[in-house]
Each structure stands twice: as structure tokens, then as C-alpha cells.
Design a protein around this motif. Structure first.
Motif, PDB file in Angstrom:
ATOM      1  N   GLY A  61       0.797  -1.226   0.000  1.00  0.00           N
ATOM      2  CA  GLY A  61       0.000   0.000   0.000  1.00  0.00           C
ATOM      3  C   GLY A  61       0.826   1.271   0.000  1.00  0.00           C
ATOM      4  O   GLY A  61       0.343   2.324   0.427  1.00  0.00           O
ATOM      5  N   PHE A  62       2.045   1.198  -0.510  1.00  0.00           N
ATOM      6  CA  PHE A  62       2.905   2.387  -0.469  1.00  0.00           C
ATOM      7  C   PHE A  62       2.350   3.491  -1.366  1.00  0.00           C
ATOM      8  O   PHE A  62       1.918   3.246  -2.492  1.00  0.00           O
ATOM      9  N   TYR A  63       2.352   4.700  -0.817  1.00  0.00           N
ATOM     10  CA  TYR A  63       2.149   5.858  -1.674  1.00  0.00           C
ATOM     11  C   TYR A  63       2.974   7.033  -1.166  1.00  0.00           C
ATOM     12  O   TYR A  63       3.335   7.084   0.008  1.00  0.00           O
ATOM     13  N   TYR A  64       3.282   7.921  -2.087  1.00  0.00           N
ATOM     14  CA  TYR A  64       4.129   9.075  -1.809  1.00  0.00           C
ATOM     15  C   TYR A  64       3.376  10.316  -2.268  1.00  0.00           C
ATOM     16  O   TYR A  64       2.767  10.320  -3.342  1.00  0.00           O
ATOM     17  N   ILE A  90      -0.640   4.660  -9.771  1.00  0.00           N
ATOM     18  CA  ILE A  90      -1.677   5.668  -9.985  1.00  0.00           C
ATOM     19  C   ILE A  90      -1.116   7.031  -9.624  1.00  0.00           C
ATOM     20  O   ILE A  90      -0.547   7.207  -8.550  1.00  0.00           O
ATOM     21  N   ASN A  91      -1.252   7.970 -10.525  1.00  0.00           N
ATOM     22  CA  ASN A  91      -0.832   9.355 -10.280  1.00  0.00           C
ATOM     23  C   ASN A  91      -2.100  10.160 -10.018  1.00  0.00           C
ATOM     24  O   ASN A  91      -2.991  10.211 -10.867  1.00  0.00           O
ATOM     25  N   GLU A  92      -2.185  10.743  -8.849  1.00  0.00           N
ATOM     26  CA  GLU A  92      -3.433  11.371  -8.405  1.00  0.00           C
ATOM     27  C   GLU A  92      -3.145  12.798  -7.951  1.00  0.00           C
ATOM     28  O   GLU A  92      -2.180  13.037  -7.230  1.00  0.00           O
ATOM     29  N   THR A  93      -3.967  13.726  -8.365  1.00  0.00           N
ATOM     30  CA  THR A  93      -3.816  15.121  -7.943  1.00  0.00           C
ATOM     31  C   THR A  93      -5.013  15.523  -7.092  1.00  0.00           C
ATOM     32  O   THR A  93      -6.160  15.345  -7.504  1.00  0.00           O
ATOM     33  N   GLY A  94      -4.748  16.025  -5.909  1.00  0.00           N
ATOM     34  CA  GLY A  94      -5.820  16.483  -5.022  1.00  0.00           C
ATOM     35  C   GLY A  94      -6.240  17.894  -5.360  1.00  0.00           C
ATOM     36  O   GLY A  94      -5.935  18.421  -6.444  1.00  0.00           O
ATOM     37  N   ASP A  95      -6.910  18.523  -4.435  1.00  0.00           N
ATOM     38  CA  ASP A  95      -7.375  19.896  -4.626  1.00  0.00           C
ATOM     39  C   ASP A  95      -6.454  20.872  -3.903  1.00  0.00           C
ATOM     40  O   ASP A  95      -5.907  20.564  -2.839  1.00  0.00           O
ATOM     41  N   PHE A  96      -6.310  22.045  -4.472  1.00  0.00           N
ATOM     42  CA  PHE A  96      -5.483  23.097  -3.873  1.00  0.00           C
ATOM     43  C   PHE A  96      -5.976  23.385  -2.452  1.00  0.00           C
ATOM     44  O   PHE A  96      -7.173  23.572  -2.220  1.00  0.00           O
ATOM     45  N   GLY A  97      -5.064  23.388  -1.515  1.00  0.00           N
ATOM     46  CA  GLY A  97      -5.422  23.694  -0.134  1.00  0.00           C
ATOM     47  C   GLY A  97      -5.990  22.528   0.651  1.00  0.00           C
ATOM     48  O   GLY A  97      -6.408  22.694   1.781  1.00  0.00           O
ATOM     49  N   ASP A  98      -6.003  21.352   0.062  1.00  0.00           N
ATOM     50  CA  ASP A  98      -6.565  20.182   0.742  1.00  0.00           C
ATOM     51  C   ASP A  98      -5.925  19.936   2.103  1.00  0.00           C
ATOM     52  O   ASP A  98      -6.616  19.630   3.074  1.00  0.00           O
ATOM     53  N   VAL A  99      -4.635  20.014   2.152  1.00  0.00           N
ATOM     54  CA  VAL A  99      -3.917  19.677   3.381  1.00  0.00           C
ATOM     55  C   VAL A  99      -3.241  20.910   3.968  1.00  0.00           C
ATOM     56  O   VAL A  99      -3.384  21.202   5.152  1.00  0.00           O
ATOM     57  N   PHE A 100      -2.536  21.628   3.136  1.00  0.00           N
ATOM     58  CA  PHE A 100      -1.927  22.894   3.539  1.00  0.00           C
ATOM     59  C   PHE A 100      -2.514  23.998   2.651  1.00  0.00           C
ATOM     60  O   PHE A 100      -2.963  23.740   1.536  1.00  0.00           O
ATOM     61  N   SER A 101      -2.465  25.206   3.165  1.00  0.00           N
ATOM     62  CA  SER A 101      -3.249  26.262   2.539  1.00  0.00           C
ATOM     63  C   SER A 101      -2.731  26.690   1.173  1.00  0.00           C
ATOM     64  O   SER A 101      -3.471  27.229   0.378  1.00  0.00           O
ATOM     65  N   ASP A 102      -1.477  26.472   0.870  1.00  0.00           N
ATOM     66  CA  ASP A 102      -0.907  27.101  -0.317  1.00  0.00           C
ATOM     67  C   ASP A 102      -0.362  26.109  -1.336  1.00  0.00           C
ATOM     68  O   ASP A 102       0.417  26.487  -2.204  1.00  0.00           O
ATOM     69  N   TRP A 108       1.707   9.555  -5.829  1.00  0.00           N
ATOM     70  CA  TRP A 108       2.105   8.377  -6.597  1.00  0.00           C
ATOM     71  C   TRP A 108       1.708   7.171  -5.759  1.00  0.00           C
ATOM     72  O   TRP A 108       2.260   6.948  -4.672  1.00  0.00           O
ATOM     73  N   ILE A 109       0.730   6.399  -6.230  1.00  0.00           N
ATOM     74  CA  ILE A 109       0.165   5.302  -5.440  1.00  0.00           C
ATOM     75  C   ILE A 109       0.598   3.991  -6.093  1.00  0.00           C
ATOM     76  O   ILE A 109       0.170   3.654  -7.196  1.00  0.00           O
ATOM     77  N   LEU A 110       1.428   3.261  -5.392  1.00  0.00           N
ATOM     78  CA  LEU A 110       1.924   2.013  -5.968  1.00  0.00           C
ATOM     79  C   LEU A 110       0.949   0.868  -5.804  1.00  0.00           C
ATOM     80  O   LEU A 110       0.867  -0.017  -6.662  1.00  0.00           O
ATOM     81  N   ILE A 130      11.041   7.363  -7.474  1.00  0.00           N
ATOM     82  CA  ILE A 130      10.000   8.106  -8.189  1.00  0.00           C
ATOM     83  C   ILE A 130      10.642   9.360  -8.760  1.00  0.00           C
ATOM     84  O   ILE A 130      11.230  10.161  -8.025  1.00  0.00           O
ATOM     85  N   THR A 131      10.547   9.515 -10.060  1.00  0.00           N
ATOM     86  CA  THR A 131      11.175  10.652 -10.721  1.00  0.00           C
ATOM     87  C   THR A 131      10.108  11.485 -11.408  1.00  0.00           C
ATOM     88  O   THR A 131       9.226  10.934 -12.091  1.00  0.00           O
ATOM     89  N   TYR A 132      10.193  12.774 -11.206  1.00  0.00           N
ATOM     90  CA  TYR A 132       9.214  13.666 -11.826  1.00  0.00           C
ATOM     91  C   TYR A 132       9.860  15.022 -12.063  1.00  0.00           C
ATOM     92  O   TYR A 132      10.885  15.361 -11.458  1.00  0.00           O
ATOM     93  N   SER A 133       9.259  15.768 -12.956  1.00  0.00           N
ATOM     94  CA  SER A 133       9.808  17.087 -13.273  1.00  0.00           C
ATOM     95  C   SER A 133       8.869  18.164 -12.770  1.00  0.00           C
ATOM     96  O   SER A 133       7.651  17.973 -12.682  1.00  0.00           O
ATOM     97  N   LEU A 134       9.482  19.304 -12.455  1.00  0.00           N
ATOM     98  CA  LEU A 134       8.741  20.469 -11.982  1.00  0.00           C
ATOM     99  C   LEU A 134       9.060  21.622 -12.900  1.00  0.00           C
ATOM    100  O   LEU A 134      10.220  21.844 -13.260  1.00  0.00           O
TER     101      LEU A 134
END
Lengths: 483, 403
Positions: A61-64, A90-102, A108-110, A130-134
Motif C-alpha cells: 500500500g505504499f504511496y508518496y 496511480i498518479n493522483e492530484t488532489g485539490d489546492f489547499g486540501d492539506v496545507f493552505s498554499d 504516486w500510489i503504488l 520516483i522521478t518527476y519534473s517540476l
């Protein structure tokens, strides 16, 4: 562990803010390394998060999760477990401010609960990379600060095995309803008090660990003999559809001779109520109680227990839903003390064939007792037959970035190129990211470009050929980056 | 939140709402406007109020105060039966341990600034300059009400918002609209309201729908304003004062008007838009009076607490999913007064009942589930010192067993 700490210290010394430090609940490590801190707009930075399972358990159930600042876009590049590429994450995007305000969480859900069917478990000493670009389209400095990871050491599963620790006193029958096929419900109670060991089923519909009475002509019959007389409990897991006023005769369970003899019945009514009631043949009296459908939410498994004590005159009835007793609206009166239930054939999911009273519900772990269970008994029975909690408790692991872990990213506009005419030629100065390599290209028509100089930023170059040109255009291009 | 006890349900509610700090600053004055007027399940479950308060005090550095308030209008079962001083015999289908006065006293004994305030109507008439218009109240004049005059259902009407003295801080006035007032000026400190209604069938006789339908979040505004006026004691819900109707007499009292319940909701929506808007609504439905507000054998043990940032959507879901199954006449998908009340509020731009525009997030303690978002918020809380490592692990275990 000692070795990793040594490496860790070296990395900090060598790479400064490119590497993030992290808390871990189980000794596993996660490092997050940027290929560089500064880039030009539209030139992505590459970030690699490396997790190492330092436990002796396989992690499921690892996810990052990385919290992404506003203005930064993310592109997943690769995921590897023990160096082997993984594509079914699975690559999942939450909503802005879901956890922290900004920031916005990106995950990344394995493996996903509850079955972890992606099969991307992390063995002891195994790694996840896990490699990703910003990237940013606008200049600016951004702070990467919060990431976390989550895993657990073993998975739980729902069991359809027969429970062994249910309350035993007075148990007449237990139908796990886990046969999955056929026309028999088997009674697995060890002391059935003369109870027939199985039931006759008509038109059953089976699930993996339950039976579904699917409507027309679908029911079960079983002969209780004399195993239940003046006290009883019927309990099991039930899954009902939504209330339907037209469904006015969906009979859950009834005992023999409900109208002519001494019998009991539990059924639905068109006014949105459940009714349980007992009929006494000698007095002709009825008694029992009603409760609303709303006590049982539809399309969900509920443990329902119904008790009846006929020794107390007007019937002492009770209903427990998920172990909680319900308030019943009294129904009828005048039943004499020490009334009984007749011996004979009981029926589930129908009244009397062929009756047209078609029931549609699912059931598992049906238990019959010849005594009135207490609330504690019901709770124990519910726990024993729930099918959950049979495996050992999972060991949760997690980690996250420390407050001091903040890594900054800077995206610059440019590069810039400036020039000035001198007697020796046109002097050009290129300013880009320090240490990066840039080329100066020249053109006379803005179509054909020639590279006339290449160097690391910042640098100055004098174009001596400009003297002979009536007009000349220049531009600067990034050639390579510093890794 | 369902099937937990009052403290489990309210704690989980705050979890799913991203924690109390998401709504409340460390210096805020919190007014918990609950329902006090009726005994038993008729007043807001005291244990739920305590659960909400306990988590507010858990905000690191919280230095505000918390006031439990309602205007009982002198109605209901009368003095001695209100939530403030309800004896044990009137706490059936409620938290048996304490009434509101006792709860506040218990907090104060622990050095925590919690007090009760029973808002009192102002018996002085103030003629409005026009309709619509405000008649503001200056805290320098002591306790009073800012009134807003409007036309509702064609009738001149007014609604009002209290300004009252803090029992905890001498000289401090609490203005629901403008914040804390001290030493002759507003301090900039915020006053934030959390409305905590009950979930009951309003019908006095019981067993069917009356002119109101459900009494819950929308209806709870009737205790946030003045209903009857010109007298310190109860006159009538239907009272008209100097030609102006109260929120009750302009709506539900107009029983001949098929839109009466709609108008009630409309006026509540106007209240929110013109006076103040609570930060959160929490419906304490540990018990739901499907028969009526007070009959002790007419309430279901629903073990549910719901929350929303607007009362219309909250009442819609509460009625559809919690009390409606026990009292089909309150199902808001039917053409009834419950629905009209909700739609009236919604007509003022408050909330929605469109299923495509709303999401119900449920947590069932009998079938616990957790999402990745829940886990990340709990990790955040652990980093911030408001959760333990075991709290995080427990939630991860739930997540790992969630479908």
C-alpha cells in the motif's frame, strides 16, 4: 543503518538544499533530490524521491505525496521498484489547499487498498524511485516543503471462513452461506439439537460469501424440529435494497403456522416499517413491535438480531441492528404467558409457495438460538461472524518531511543578451544561469542562424564580423545544463 | 459521521472539516448558537457541544472564549425546561451528564473560558427610516440588537442580530456582525458563529408534518433573532409589533399561504446575507425526533452528526438521509414544507440541493474508512503537535482496510 547515515551526512555536505531530510516511523528512509535548484522558465527541474524499506517486513500500500506550490506544474517521469520500472501505479492530484493552505497534493500510489492488486509490494531492503519534473512558465522562487509517504507491513483480507468463536450456548444452527453454489445451505453448528443439517433452496443466487434471494420463487426452507420452543434468537448479516412502498410483503423469516398455529414472523410493511410479531393459536392474540426501515441503511451489510421470549406473557421482543437495540413501537397484546412456537418448517425470504411475495436481499452467517441473546452476546456474535479482523493487525508506517527540509526552486526568465558597438566589433554579454552553457547565434535575415560563440554564463564575446555587416541580429540559447 | 458516540462523531467531524484551525483563529470569540427551547431531544445534544468545544481548545495557542447561546423567546416548555438548566428528567435522548449551565461551569472550573448566554429580546421599538434598512445598535449603549427591516411575503418584517456582554471578560461586548468591542471601539478580534441545531420533526402533535416540517439548521435561525417584542415574557409566535412582523409571524404563522414555509427559508437566507453568516453548521443528530421534539419514545437513536457551511444543503441531507427514513413526511424530495423551507433559503443564494453540485462525505464508525487525504491531514496534525504517532498509524490501518 550506520552506512546510510554516513551517506546521508555526505549528501548534505555536498548537495546542500537539493536533498531533503525526513522523519520515518519505522526506520525506512526517503530522500528527495533535485537535479539543480535553478532553471529557466519552461526548462523543467528533475526531482527524484528514493524510498528505502529498512524494515524486515514487506511493505504494501505504499504511496508518496508531494505538496506542489501554486505556479508549478508536475510531470511524472518514472517509477521503479528495486530498479524495475513500474507502469501500473496511480498518479493522483488532489485539490489546492486540501492539506496545507498554499499547495496542491500530488500522489504516486503504488498499491491501492483493499486488495493491493497492483502487486507493487516493497520487500525488505527494497527501494522505490520516483522521478518527476517540476516546471514554471513564470519566473519566481518556490518552496517545496511537505512530502510524506505511507505504507503498511501486511494486508488484511475479508475471510469467508466459518467462525469458531461464536457464542455457543443455545446455538441451534449456523448457516455461513459461503457455499457459493448449489441448492443447499449447510448448518455447521456442532450441536444442532436434532436440527436438520441442511436446508432446501429454491432459485438461489450466490455471492462469494453470501446468498442472494433474488426475487421470484427464491427462498430457503429448513425443518427446525423441536429445537426452538419458547425462546429464540435469529441473527445474521443482511443487505437490503432501498425501501419500496410497493414491496409490501417481503418476508424475511417466518416460523410455522403464523395464522393458524403458534408462529412468528418478521417482515416488511408498505408503510415503511419492519414488523416482528407472534401469533398464539389458543388466544388468537398477536403481539410484537415495529421499527422503521430507516434503522437499516440500504445496500449495506448490517448485523440484525431478533429475539423473542414467549415465557413472559405479552411477547418480549427486541431487535438489534449492528449490536444496538432499537426502540420498538408496540404491536398487539393479549398473548398468554408460556406460549410456544410450533415445530415444523421455517422459511426464509418468502411466505408460502407459490405466494408472489418475492424478496430481494442478501444474507450470510445466519445463526439460530433457542435462547434470548443478551446485547453482549449479540456483540460477540457480530464480531465473530463479521469476517474482518481475522488476520493479525497491520503495522502502519509513514514518514514525512521535517520542517527544516524546505527546498527552494528558482525559475529565471531569460537568458538575456545585451550588446554595444565598439571600434573592434559588437560586444555581446550573455547572462543566464551561472555555470550553464549558452551559445550566441547571429543572423542577417532572422531565418538562418549561425552559432558564433559558446561559453558558460556569464560571458562576453566580441563579434568582429559585425563591422562588415549592414545589419546583424543576435540571440542566446541554452545549450546544456549543469547536472 | 455516524455510529460513534457524541465525542467520536464530533472529533471525526473536525477531522473531515480539515480541523478547527481551518475555521478558527487563536484569538477568535466563538459563539455556539444551539437550540435550547425544548426538553429531551428538543435541545442540542450537550455532549456534541462539548465535543466541538474540546477540539477548539485543542488548537495550539487558542486564547479566545467560547459562548453557548440561544434566544429561547420565552416559549417552549417554559423556564426550568430549557437546555441551560434542564434537570436530569428532561435530558432523555440527550447527554445525561450535564445541562448547558453545568457544562460551562465545568469548563470554568478547569480555567477554560466557556459561558452560556441566554439572549434577551429588546423591548424597545425603533421605527425604521425605510424598508429595507438597518437600525444599527451601538455597543456603547449596552446590550441590544442590530435590526434589519425588509419586506417578506409582502409584509413589513424585521430580523435582528444580538450585541451582548461577554460573561467571561468584563467590558467586552460581543457583536455578532462586527466583532469584539472593548473600551469604546472594535478591537479587530473576530466573533465567529457555529450553529448547532437539533434534527427533529417540528410537529407539536407528532407523527406528521406541520407548517414547518423539520426543525433543524434553517429553522434554528428563529432563535438567533427576536420573534415577539415589546415584552420581556412570551406573547405569541404570531405577534406583530408596531406593524412589523417577526420571522415567525411573517412566515409560518401565515398558514393560509402555501408559500409560508418557503418565506421562512427566504427570511433565513436574508439573515445570512444581511446580518452575519456562521462559519459552520453542525447538526447534532445523536437522536432524531421523528415523532416530534419532545416525546421520549418518539426519537430514533441515529448516532449521527452532520456539518456543512450552509444550512440549506445540510438540512436537505439531514432530512433525506437521517430523519427521513424514520419520518417519511420529512423527506425533502417530496413536495412538503421541509422542502419549501430549504428551497426558500436556497433562493437567497444559500447552498444547493442539486445532487450534482454537492458531495456527502461520510464516516461510519461501524464501517470505518479513511482516504489518503485523511491520512495526510493526520500526518500534518502530528507534525503540528495536535495528534500522536499512534493516531496516524491507527488511521493508516483504517485506510489500508478501506475499499
Amino acid at each position: 543503518m550506520i552506512k546510510s547515515r554516513f551517506l546521508f551526512a555526505c549528501c548534505v555536505a555536498l548537495m546542500g538544499t537539493r536533498l531533503a531530510l525526513a522523519f520515518s516511523s519505522d526506520g525506512s528512509t526517503l530522500t528527495r533530490i533535485l537535479n539543480r535548484n535553478t532553471s529557466l522558465t519552461n526548462f523543467p527541474l528533475v526531482l527524484t524521491a528514493t524510498f528505502t524499506n529498512n524494515t524486515t517486513n514487506t511493505l504494501h500500500g505504499f504511496y508518496y505525496t508531494e505538496q506542489i506550490p501554486q505556479g508549478i506544474s508536475v510531470q511524472a517521469l518514472s517509477v521503479k521498484v528495486n530498479g524495475q520500472s513500474v507502469s501500473n501505479y496511480i498518479n493522483e492530484t488532489g485539490d489546492f489547499g486540501d492539506v496545507f493552505s498554499d499547495v496542491t497534493p500530488v500522489r504516486w500510489i503504488l498499491e491501492q487498498p483493499v486488495d493491493f492488486s497492483e502487486s507493487n509490494a516493497i520487500p525488505p531492503n527494497g527501494t522505490v524511485q520516483i522521478t518527476y519534473s517540476l516546471n514554471s512558465t513564470s519566473p519566481g522562487t518556490f518552496s517545496l516543503h511537505d512530502f510524506c509517504w505511507v505504507a503498511m507491513a501486511n494486508s488484511s483480507a475479508i475471510s469467508n471462513s466459518t467462525p469458531t468463536n461464536i457464542p455457543g450456548a443455545g446455538l441451534v444452527a449456523l448457516f455461513p452461506a459461503n457455499e457459493g453454489t448449489g441448492n443447499v445451505l449447510s448448518n455447521v453448528a456442532s450441536n444442532p439439537f436434532g436440527f436438520s443439517s441442511s436446508t432446501t433452496l429454491s432459485n438461489p443466487d450466490w455471492g462469494s460469501n453470501f446468498i442472494h434471494f433474488q426475487g421470484a420463487g427464491s427462498f430457503a426452507e429448513f425443518n427446525i424440529g423441536t429445537s426452538i420452543s419458547n425462546r429464540m434468537t435469529v441473527a445474521g448479516w443482511f443487505n437490503f435494497p432501498s425501501y419500496n412502498a410497493a414491496d409490501d410483503a417481503c418476508i424475511w423469516i417466518w416460523s410455522p403456522d403464523i395464522y393458524a398455529g403458534n408462529g412468528a414472523i418478521f417482515h416488511t410493511m408498505p408503510n415503511g416499517m419492519f414488523r416482528l410479531r407472534y401469533h398464539n393459536a389458543a388466544s388468537g392474540a398477536w403481539t410484537g413491535g415495529d421499527f422503521p426501515w430507516g434503522a437499516i441503511s440500504p445496500s449495506a451489510w448490517h448485523h440484525i438480531a431478533w429475539t423473542l421470549d414467549l415465557t413472559r406473557g405479552d411477547t418480549d421482543s427486541s431487535v438489534f441492528v449492528d449490536g444496538v437495540p432499537l426502540s420498538l413501537v408496540p404491536y398487539g397484546s393479549g398473548v398468554p404467558t408460556n406460549s410456544v412456537l410450533d415445530a415444523g418448517i421455517w422459511r426464509l425470504a418468502s411466505y408460502a409457495p407459490p405466494d408472489g411475495n418475492n424478496c430481494n436481499y442478501s444474507m450470510r452467517m445466519l445463526a439460530l438460538y433457542n435462547r434470548v441473546l443478551t446485547q453482549a452476546d449479540v456483540t460477540n456474535l457480530m464480531a465473530a461472524t463479521s469476517g474482518r479482523g481475522l488476520p493479525s493487525a497491520p503495522i502502519a508506517s509513514f514518514g514525512f518531511s521535517e520542517t527544516t527540509d524546505r527546498q527552494s526552486l528558482t525559475f529565471l526568465g531569460g537568458p538575456t543578451i545585451t550588446g554595444a558597438a565598439t571600434s573592434s566589433g559588437f560586444v555581446l554579454r550573455v547572462t543566464g544561469i551561472p555555470g550553464f552553457t549558452y551559445s550566441i547565434q547571429a543572423s542577417t535575415n532572422l531565418t538562418a542562424w549561425n552559432t558564433i560563440a559558446t561559453n558558460t554564463s556569464p560571458f562576453t564575446f566580441t563579434d568582429t564580423n559585425s563591422i562588415a555587416s549592414p545589419r546583424r541580429f543576435y540571440r542566446a540559447l541554452q545549450v546544456t545544463s549543469m547536472n | 459521521m455516524l455510529n460513534g458516540d457524541c465525542f467520536q462523531n464530533t472529533a471525526k467531524l473536525w477531522d473531515l472539516a480539515n480541523g478547527p484551525a481551518h475555521y478558527i483563529g487563536v484569538d477568535d470569540v466563538i459563539v455556539i448558537k444551539a437550540n435550547a427551547q425544548w426538553p429531551n431531544q428538543g435541545y442540542t445534544h450537550t455532549g456534541c457541544i462539548k465535543g466541538i468545544i474540546d477540539k477548539i481548545f485543542a488548537i495550539p495557542g487558542f486564547a479566545g472564549e467560547i459562548l453557548i447561546c440561544d434566544n429561547t423567546q420565552g416559549g417552549g416548555n417554559g423556564p426550568g425546561s430549557y437546555a441551560f438548566n434542564a434537570p436530569a428528567s428532561n435530558r432523555v435522548n440527550n447527554w445525561p451528564d450535564k445541562n448547558w449551565n453545568e457544562l460551562a461551569a465545568d469548563y470554568q472550573a478547569q480555567g477554560k473560558p466557556v459561558a452560556v448566554v441566554q439572549w434577551q429580546n429588546d423591548i424597545n421599538w425603533r421605527e425604521p427610516a425605510a424598508v429595507p434598512s438597518y437600525s444599527f445598535w451601538n455597543p456603547a449603549s449596552g446590550p441590544g440588537w442590530t435590526r434589519y427591516f425588509l419586506t417578506a411575503g409582502g409584509r413589513p418584517t424585521y430580523i435582528s442580530s444580538p450585541i451582548f456582554a461577554s460573561p467571561m471578560t468584563p467590558g467586552r461586548m460581543i457583536d455578532m456582525q462586527n466583532g469584539v468591542w472593548e473600551n469604546g471601539a472594535y478591537t479587530g478580534r473576530k466573533v465567529k458563529a457555529i450553529f448547532m441545531p437539533t434534527l427533529n420533526n417540528h410537529d407539536y402533535n407528532g407523527g406528521s408534518e406541520d407548517y414547518a416540517g423539520v426543525t433543524s439548521a434553517v429553522k434554528s435561525f428563529f432563535g438567533a433573532t427576536e420573534i415577539f417584542h415589546g415584552s420581556p415574557v412570551y406573547i405569541s409566535d404570531d405577534y406583530v409589533w408596531n406593524g412589523y412582523y417577526s420571522i415567525h409571524s411573517t412566515s409560518y404563522t401565515q398558514t393560509q399561504d402555501p408559500n409560508a414555509a418557503f418565506i421562512a427559508g427566504q427570511v433565513v437566507g436574508t439573515f445570512i446575507n444581511k446580518l452575519y453568516s456562521p462559519i459552520l453548521y453542525v447538526t447534532a443528530a445523536m437522536y432524531s425526533g421523528w415523532f416530534n421534539r419532545t416525546a421520549t419514545n418518539g426519537a430514533a437513536l441515529t448516532k449521527t452528526v452532520l456539518a456543512c457551511e450552509n444550512p440549506a444543503t445540510l438540512d436537505y441531507i439531514s432530512c433525506r438521509d437521517v430523519i427521513g427514513p424514520f419520518a417519511p413526511w420529512l423527506n425533502p424530495d417530496l413536495q412538503n414544507n421541509t422542502r419549501r423551507q430549504i428551497l426558500g433559503c436556497n433562493s437567497q443564494g444559500i447552498g444547493t440541493i442539486d445532487p450534482t453540485q454537492l458531495e456527502v462525505i461520510t464516516y461510519d464508525f461501524q464501517h470505518p474508512t479513511a482516504s489518503r487525504l485523511d491520512v495526510e491531514r493526520k500526518i500534518r496534525d502530528y507534525k503540528q503537535g495536535t495528534a500522536t504517532q499512534q493516531d496516524v498509524k491507527d488511521l493508516i490501518n483504517v485506510y489500508m482496510q478501506s475499499e
